[in-house]
Structure formats: C-alpha cells, structure tokens
Design an enzyme around this catalytic site. Structure first.
Site, PDB file in Angstrom:
ATOM      1  N   HIS A  62     -10.206  -8.558   4.160  1.00 45.57           N
ATOM      2  CA  HIS A  62      -9.517  -7.255   4.007  1.00 45.57           C
ATOM      3  C   HIS A  62     -10.533  -6.140   3.853  1.00 45.57           C
ATOM      4  CE1 HIS A  62      -6.734  -4.238   2.196  1.00 45.57           C
ATOM      5  NE2 HIS A  62      -5.842  -4.889   2.891  1.00 45.57           N
ATOM      6  N   ILE A 103     -12.011  -3.178   1.884  1.00 50.96           N
ATOM      7  CA  ILE A 103     -11.208  -2.320   1.012  1.00 50.96           C
ATOM      8  C   ILE A 103     -10.456  -3.234   0.049  1.00 50.96           C
ATOM      9  CG2 ILE A 103      -9.275  -0.699   0.900  1.00 50.96           C
ATOM     10  CD1 ILE A 103     -10.046   0.199   3.745  1.00 50.96           C
ATOM     11  N   GLY A 116      -4.502  -2.569  -2.083  1.00 54.73           N
ATOM     12  CA  GLY A 116      -3.705  -1.747  -2.989  1.00 54.73           C
ATOM     13  C   GLY A 116      -2.782  -2.567  -3.864  1.00 54.73           C
ATOM     14  N   VAL A 117      -2.180  -3.599  -3.292  1.00 52.36           N
ATOM     15  CA  VAL A 117      -1.270  -4.428  -4.075  1.00 52.36           C
ATOM     16  C   VAL A 117      -2.011  -5.098  -5.243  1.00 52.36           C
ATOM     17  CG1 VAL A 117      -1.515  -6.503  -2.638  1.00 52.36           C
ATOM     18  CG2 VAL A 117       0.603  -6.098  -3.901  1.00 52.36           C
ATOM     19  N   GLU A 121      -1.541  -4.979  -9.268  1.00 50.92           N
ATOM     20  CA  GLU A 121      -1.590  -6.208 -10.077  1.00 50.92           C
ATOM     21  C   GLU A 121      -2.566  -6.046 -11.247  1.00 50.92           C
ATOM     22  OE1 GLU A 121      -1.152  -9.989 -11.677  1.00 50.92           O
ATOM     23  OE2 GLU A 121       0.161  -8.973 -10.258  1.00 50.92           O
TER      24      GLU A 121
END
Length: 144
Positions: free
Chosen positions: A51, A57, A60-61, A65
């Site tokens: 990723h 990067i 975002g998820v 978390e």
C-alpha cells in the site's frame, strides 16, 4: 493529572498484538476523559509492502483503527487486569482524510470522550503529523 503509558502498559491493557497493534505509547492520559496515542510509521510496516510499493502510504482505515486503539486504552485503563472487558467498534462517522501519512512520520492520535452512557462511549478523534491535521473521525464503541 497527565500520565504516560508505555508499549508494555498497552500490552497489558489491550488484547491486540503485532501485526495489528498500531500504537507505540499513549501520552497525556486524563483518566476517563482524553488521551493521545503515538504511532511511529516506519518503512518496514507490513501494510506498506502493498500500500503502495512505489509510493508507501499508511492506510487511512488503520489510522482510524489506531485512534480506536487509543480510545480503548483510555476506556480500559482503570479496569483491573483480571476483570478487563473488551471494546468493540459500533459506528464510525464523519471520517476525513486530509493528508497522506508516510514512512518516517510520527502520528499523534488525540481522542476525547464526548459521552459515556453505561457501556457505550462516543469519541472524537484527530490524527496529527508535524502539527498538521491528517485525519479526523467520530466513533462509538461498546465496552463489553
């Protein structure tokens, strides 16, 4: 009164372990009110291998978390270890990703308890890198 929790303290509070523990320490803990998780993002993060390989990067998820893990530490901090409940996401709302988080960044994940009713807690979370807001979210969790 502000407190700081080390990685070892976090391991005693949360059930999460590598590769799914996304906070390195928790600082500025005001019991039952607020806390700031710290996550040092490194190039050897397992998720960055895919990723994205040519432009890593931090997902975002996983930032959200990490906020939730910080909130769980805040919610569970005062419970005795042998009677410590679990914390589960219920909702995630108004998430905004404002800037990518990359290897070498240190994220400061500020969570504030907005409301606690019985076993349901509502939080506001913000993630900062170099003082700039990179992500924000509202979320609820059940302590069970």
């Amino acid at each position: 009164r502000f407190m700081e929790l080390t990685y070892s303290d976090i391991l005693r509070i949360l059930p999460h372990r590598y590769p799914f523990l996304f906070i390195d320490k928790v600082v500025d803990v005001v019991e039952g009110e607020s806390a700031t998780g710290v996550k040092n993002v490194t190039l050897n993060e397992h998720v960055l291998q895919g990723h994205f390989p040519d432009d890593p990067i931090f997902p975002g998820v996983l930032i959200v978390e990490a906020m939730a893990q910080t909130a769980a530490v805040l919610a569970l901090f005062s419970h005795a270890q042998e009677h410590r409940p679990s914390v589960y996401f219920m909702t995630i709302d108004n998430v905004k990703f404002r800037k990518p988080v990359r290897p070498g960044d240190t994220m400061y994940l500020r969570v504030v308890k907005e409301q606690a009713r019985d076993k349901v807690w509502r939080f506001a979370g913000e993630a900062f890198v170099d003082g700039q807001l990179v992500t924000e979210a509202k979320f609820m969790a059940m302590i069970k």
